[in-house]
Motif scaffolding. Structure first.
Motif, PDB file in Angstrom:
ATOM      1  N   SER A 125       0.818  -1.213   0.000  1.00  0.00           N
ATOM      2  CA  SER A 125       0.000   0.000   0.000  1.00  0.00           C
ATOM      3  C   SER A 125       0.851   1.262   0.000  1.00  0.00           C
ATOM      4  O   SER A 125       0.334   2.351  -0.174  1.00  0.00           O
ATOM      5  N   SER A 126       2.150   1.104   0.201  1.00  0.00           N
ATOM      6  CA  SER A 126       3.045   2.261   0.210  1.00  0.00           C
ATOM      7  C   SER A 126       3.246   2.747  -1.223  1.00  0.00           C
ATOM      8  O   SER A 126       2.582   2.307  -2.144  1.00  0.00           O
ATOM      9  N   SER A 127       4.179   3.636  -1.398  1.00  0.00           N
ATOM     10  CA  SER A 127       4.410   4.210  -2.722  1.00  0.00           C
ATOM     11  C   SER A 127       4.821   3.162  -3.738  1.00  0.00           C
ATOM     12  O   SER A 127       4.723   3.391  -4.938  1.00  0.00           O
ATOM     13  N   GLY A 128       5.291   2.011  -3.273  1.00  0.00           N
ATOM     14  CA  GLY A 128       5.601   0.914  -4.171  1.00  0.00           C
ATOM     15  C   GLY A 128       6.888   1.071  -4.958  1.00  0.00           C
ATOM     16  O   GLY A 128       7.086   0.378  -5.936  1.00  0.00           O
ATOM     17  N   THR A 129       7.756   1.965  -4.531  1.00  0.00           N
ATOM     18  CA  THR A 129       9.011   2.135  -5.248  1.00  0.00           C
ATOM     19  C   THR A 129       9.940   0.968  -4.945  1.00  0.00           C
ATOM     20  O   THR A 129       9.834   0.315  -3.906  1.00  0.00           O
ATOM     21  N   VAL A 130      10.847   0.722  -5.861  1.00  0.00           N
ATOM     22  CA  VAL A 130      11.806  -0.367  -5.697  1.00  0.00           C
ATOM     23  C   VAL A 130      12.653  -0.145  -4.453  1.00  0.00           C
ATOM     24  O   VAL A 130      12.981  -1.094  -3.735  1.00  0.00           O
ATOM     25  N   SER A 131      12.973   1.106  -4.160  1.00  0.00           N
ATOM     26  CA  SER A 131      13.825   1.390  -3.003  1.00  0.00           C
ATOM     27  C   SER A 131      13.192   0.922  -1.699  1.00  0.00           C
ATOM     28  O   SER A 131      13.883   0.409  -0.822  1.00  0.00           O
ATOM     29  N   ILE A 132      11.877   1.065  -1.567  1.00  0.00           N
ATOM     30  CA  ILE A 132      11.209   0.627  -0.335  1.00  0.00           C
ATOM     31  C   ILE A 132      11.331  -0.885  -0.181  1.00  0.00           C
ATOM     32  O   ILE A 132      11.629  -1.388   0.901  1.00  0.00           O
ATOM     33  N   PHE A 133      11.121  -1.615  -1.268  1.00  0.00           N
ATOM     34  CA  PHE A 133      11.230  -3.073  -1.207  1.00  0.00           C
ATOM     35  C   PHE A 133      12.659  -3.503  -0.871  1.00  0.00           C
ATOM     36  O   PHE A 133      12.871  -4.432  -0.100  1.00  0.00           O
ATOM     37  N   LEU A 134      13.641  -2.809  -1.437  1.00  0.00           N
ATOM     38  CA  LEU A 134      15.038  -3.141  -1.150  1.00  0.00           C
ATOM     39  C   LEU A 134      15.402  -2.836   0.300  1.00  0.00           C
ATOM     40  O   LEU A 134      16.104  -3.618   0.949  1.00  0.00           O
ATOM     41  N   ILE A 135      14.928  -1.724   0.809  1.00  0.00           N
ATOM     42  CA  ILE A 135      15.210  -1.356   2.204  1.00  0.00           C
ATOM     43  C   ILE A 135      14.558  -2.353   3.155  1.00  0.00           C
ATOM     44  O   ILE A 135      15.164  -2.777   4.145  1.00  0.00           O
ATOM     45  N   VAL A 136      13.331  -2.756   2.863  1.00  0.00           N
ATOM     46  CA  VAL A 136      12.654  -3.748   3.701  1.00  0.00           C
ATOM     47  C   VAL A 136      13.406  -5.077   3.663  1.00  0.00           C
ATOM     48  O   VAL A 136      13.613  -5.720   4.693  1.00  0.00           O
ATOM     49  N   ALA A 137      13.829  -5.486   2.471  1.00  0.00           N
ATOM     50  CA  ALA A 137      14.571  -6.751   2.345  1.00  0.00           C
ATOM     51  C   ALA A 137      15.889  -6.680   3.116  1.00  0.00           C
ATOM     52  O   ALA A 137      16.260  -7.626   3.821  1.00  0.00           O
ATOM     53  N   ALA A 138      16.594  -5.557   3.017  1.00  0.00           N
ATOM     54  CA  ALA A 138      17.862  -5.404   3.737  1.00  0.00           C
ATOM     55  C   ALA A 138      17.630  -5.406   5.247  1.00  0.00           C
ATOM     56  O   ALA A 138      18.383  -6.043   6.000  1.00  0.00           O
ATOM     57  N   SER A 139      16.588  -4.728   5.686  1.00  0.00           N
ATOM     58  CA  SER A 139      16.278  -4.694   7.121  1.00  0.00           C
ATOM     59  C   SER A 139      15.924  -6.085   7.627  1.00  0.00           C
ATOM     60  O   SER A 139      16.373  -6.496   8.699  1.00  0.00           O
ATOM     61  N   ALA A 140      15.134  -6.810   6.862  1.00  0.00           N
ATOM     62  CA  ALA A 140      14.764  -8.179   7.253  1.00  0.00           C
ATOM     63  C   ALA A 140      16.000  -9.064   7.332  1.00  0.00           C
ATOM     64  O   ALA A 140      16.146  -9.862   8.267  1.00  0.00           O
ATOM     65  N   ALA A 141      16.902  -8.906   6.367  1.00  0.00           N
ATOM     66  CA  ALA A 141      18.138  -9.707   6.380  1.00  0.00           C
ATOM     67  C   ALA A 141      18.967  -9.406   7.626  1.00  0.00           C
ATOM     68  O   ALA A 141      19.520 -10.320   8.243  1.00  0.00           O
ATOM     69  N   ILE A 142      19.031  -8.139   7.999  1.00  0.00           N
ATOM     70  CA  ILE A 142      19.783  -7.756   9.201  1.00  0.00           C
ATOM     71  C   ILE A 142      19.186  -8.433  10.434  1.00  0.00           C
ATOM     72  O   ILE A 142      19.910  -8.976  11.269  1.00  0.00           O
ATOM     73  N   PHE A 143      17.852  -8.427  10.537  1.00  0.00           N
ATOM     74  CA  PHE A 143      17.208  -9.044  11.707  1.00  0.00           C
ATOM     75  C   PHE A 143      17.342 -10.553  11.699  1.00  0.00           C
ATOM     76  O   PHE A 143      17.360 -11.185  12.754  1.00  0.00           O
ATOM     77  N   ILE A 144      17.411 -11.160  10.525  1.00  0.00           N
ATOM     78  CA  ILE A 144      17.606 -12.610  10.448  1.00  0.00           C
ATOM     79  C   ILE A 144      19.027 -12.972  10.883  1.00  0.00           C
ATOM     80  O   ILE A 144      19.243 -13.925  11.620  1.00  0.00           O
ATOM     81  N   LEU A 145      19.989 -12.172  10.432  1.00  0.00           N
ATOM     82  CA  LEU A 145      21.394 -12.451  10.771  1.00  0.00           C
ATOM     83  C   LEU A 145      21.718 -12.135  12.227  1.00  0.00           C
ATOM     84  O   LEU A 145      22.526 -12.811  12.851  1.00  0.00           O
ATOM     85  N   TRP A 146      21.108 -11.075  12.753  1.00  0.00           N
ATOM     86  CA  TRP A 146      21.360 -10.656  14.138  1.00  0.00           C
ATOM     87  C   TRP A 146      20.026 -10.476  14.856  1.00  0.00           C
ATOM     88  O   TRP A 146      19.569  -9.356  15.078  1.00  0.00           O
ATOM     89  N   PRO A 147      19.383 -11.564  15.261  1.00  0.00           N
ATOM     90  CA  PRO A 147      18.038 -11.480  15.821  1.00  0.00           C
ATOM     91  C   PRO A 147      17.946 -10.722  17.151  1.00  0.00           C
ATOM     92  O   PRO A 147      16.880 -10.235  17.501  1.00  0.00           O
ATOM     93  N   LYS A 148      19.042 -10.597  17.873  1.00  0.00           N
ATOM     94  CA  LYS A 148      18.988  -9.905  19.166  1.00  0.00           C
ATOM     95  C   LYS A 148      19.322  -8.420  19.039  1.00  0.00           C
ATOM     96  O   LYS A 148      19.369  -7.712  20.039  1.00  0.00           O
TER      97      LYS A 148
END
Length: 179
Positions: free
Chosen positions: A135-158
């Protein structure tokens, strides 16, 4: 909106969602969106995203969204009905289940049930996150930032989420300033 049936309709929307909110209010965001925007047409997608943002920024439970949606649809009466319909059924069931759960502490079925509900709750929470993301602006940058943030939390869950969220926000602001 002046409709005598609105309080009843709000109760019929939020009471069943209360029973599905495994993992917390975040798990039914996609369903709330589908009900109030797509099925009933009570508000636009932009209005829903605005209310979602307010519910996240305001202190208190994240499921404050139900109250805000009810208020937007039918004023104070809508806020009260949506809140009661959303919080009361699951609270009563949680109370009853907690009494049964503690009486039968240590049974094998408890561990099996906990293991089965964890992926279900995770899936529901992810569906809500995808609904808001789409529902956001749908730009590629938002999807990339979300993916990078998710990867960070997966690698360092604490890891504390605040610095990651701040960095993600700053990255989107920087990208927006460059375009």
């Amino acid at each position: 909106m002046q409709d005598d049936n609105l309080p009843w309709q709000l109760a019929l929307v939020f009471a069943p969602l209360s029973l599905l909110s495994l993992g917390g209010g975040q798990s039914v965001i996609a369903d709330i969106n589908k009900q109030v925007v797509d099925l009933h047409g009570w508000m636009s997608q932009a209005d829903f995203v605005d209310l979602f943002a307010i519910s996240r920024a305001a202190p208190g439970p994240g499921s404050l969204l139900s109250t805000l949606v009810g208020w937007r649809i039918d004023g104070l009466a809508g806020a009260l009905v949506a809140s009661l319909a959303y919080f009361l059924p699951s609270s009563l069931i949680a109370f009853a289940v907690s009494r049964i759960w503690t009486r039968r502490q240590g049974r094998a079925w408890q561990g099996i049930l906990e293991q089965g509900l964890a992926p279900l709750a995770t899936g529901l929470i992810l569906s809500g996150a995808f609904t808001v993301l789409l529902s956001s602006s749908g730009t590629v940058s938002i999807f990339l930032i979300v993916a990078a943030s998710a990867a960070i939390f997966i690698l360092w869950p604490k890891l504390n989420p605040l610095p990651v969220l701040l960095a993600a926000g700053l990255a989107q602001v920087a990208i927006g300033a460059l375009t």
